[in-house]
Design a protein around this motif. Structure first.
Motif, PDB file in Angstrom:
ATOM      1  N   ASP A 212      14.100  41.696  27.829  1.00  0.00           N
ATOM      2  CA  ASP A 212      15.143  40.951  27.130  1.00  0.00           C
ATOM      3  C   ASP A 212      14.839  40.974  25.641  1.00  0.00           C
ATOM      4  O   ASP A 212      13.727  41.285  25.226  1.00  0.00           O
ATOM      5  CB  ASP A 212      15.173  39.510  27.645  1.00  0.00           C
ATOM      6  N   SER A 213      15.821  40.641  24.844  1.00  0.00           N
ATOM      7  CA  SER A 213      15.613  40.497  23.406  1.00  0.00           C
ATOM      8  C   SER A 213      16.521  39.385  22.894  1.00  0.00           C
ATOM      9  O   SER A 213      17.493  39.016  23.539  1.00  0.00           O
ATOM     10  CB  SER A 213      15.902  41.809  22.660  1.00  0.00           C
ATOM     11  N   GLY A 214      16.166  38.842  21.746  1.00  0.00           N
ATOM     12  CA  GLY A 214      16.962  37.777  21.159  1.00  0.00           C
ATOM     13  C   GLY A 214      16.727  37.693  19.663  1.00  0.00           C
ATOM     14  O   GLY A 214      15.773  38.266  19.136  1.00  0.00           O
TER      15      GLY A 214
ATOM     16  N   TYR B  91      11.331  40.498  21.231  1.00  0.00           N
ATOM     17  CA  TYR B  91      11.453  41.161  22.522  1.00  0.00           C
ATOM     18  C   TYR B  91      10.575  40.456  23.553  1.00  0.00           C
ATOM     19  O   TYR B  91       9.496  39.962  23.224  1.00  0.00           O
ATOM     20  CB  TYR B  91      11.022  42.634  22.399  1.00  0.00           C
ATOM     21  N   SER B  92      11.033  40.431  24.784  1.00  0.00           N
ATOM     22  CA  SER B  92      10.216  39.873  25.864  1.00  0.00           C
ATOM     23  C   SER B  92      10.216  40.837  27.039  1.00  0.00           C
ATOM     24  O   SER B  92      11.163  41.596  27.245  1.00  0.00           O
ATOM     25  CB  SER B  92      10.732  38.504  26.292  1.00  0.00           C
ATOM     26  N   GLN B  93       9.125  40.800  27.758  1.00  0.00           N
ATOM     27  CA  GLN B  93       8.953  41.649  28.935  1.00  0.00           C
ATOM     28  C   GLN B  93       8.305  40.808  30.014  1.00  0.00           C
ATOM     29  O   GLN B  93       7.277  40.178  29.784  1.00  0.00           O
ATOM     30  CB  GLN B  93       8.055  42.843  28.606  1.00  0.00           C
TER      31      GLN B  93
ATOM     32  N   HIS C  27      11.519  42.845  34.085  1.00  0.00           N
ATOM     33  CA  HIS C  27      12.664  42.332  33.351  1.00  0.00           C
ATOM     34  C   HIS C  27      12.378  42.378  31.850  1.00  0.00           C
ATOM     35  O   HIS C  27      11.338  41.910  31.400  1.00  0.00           O
ATOM     36  CB  HIS C  27      12.981  40.891  33.754  1.00  0.00           C
TER      37      HIS C  27
END
Length: 134
Positions: free
Chosen positions: A76-78, A91-93, A74
């Protein structure tokens, strides 16, 4: 003498690369764990993914294995910040990793942690989870 904005931007970007990622490991079962990586804007989504993947391989070796499969993934970014200091995208992974026994029927299709890390895998395992995306 003034410091041109472009040089300031380059200098702050290089500092961001020095320590741009943090990773945590969460056990889920005896053979499964989750890797969660948060990365700075300089890393980008590919950098966050690479750090998470390398960390997964390191953790597999630390747990006494070599073969693994990515059971879940999964990204995601914010945005982080405010109007006064500006906004930055982070960013996250997340990856769910399942270790595979060497002699099992799945081992032939599983990834090798040592091959993933390369010839200097012992040094990388000693150092632990990477903090840079490069």
């Amino acid at each position: 003498m003034t410091f041109p904005f472009s040089k300031w931007l380059l200098a702050t970007s290089m500092l961001g690369l020095a320590a741009c990622a943090q990773t945590s490991i969460q056990p889920m079962s005896k053979d499964t764990f989750k890797v969660a990586t948060n990365a700075a804007p300089a890393c980008g989504p590919a950098g966050a993914r690479n750090v998470a993947f390398k960390t997964a391989a390191i953790e597999v070796i630390r747990k006494g294995g070599d073969r693994f499969v990515v059971a879940g993934d999964h990204a995601d970014s914010g945005l982080q910040g405010d109007f006064f200091s500006g906004f930055q995208q982070n960013y996250s992974q997340g990856m769910v990793i399942r270790m595979v026994e060497q002699g099992s029927s799945e081992a032939a299709n599983a990834l090798s942690a040592r091959e993933t890390l390369g010839s200097n895998w012992q040094e990388l395992v000693r150092k632990g989870a990477p903090t840079t995306c490069g």
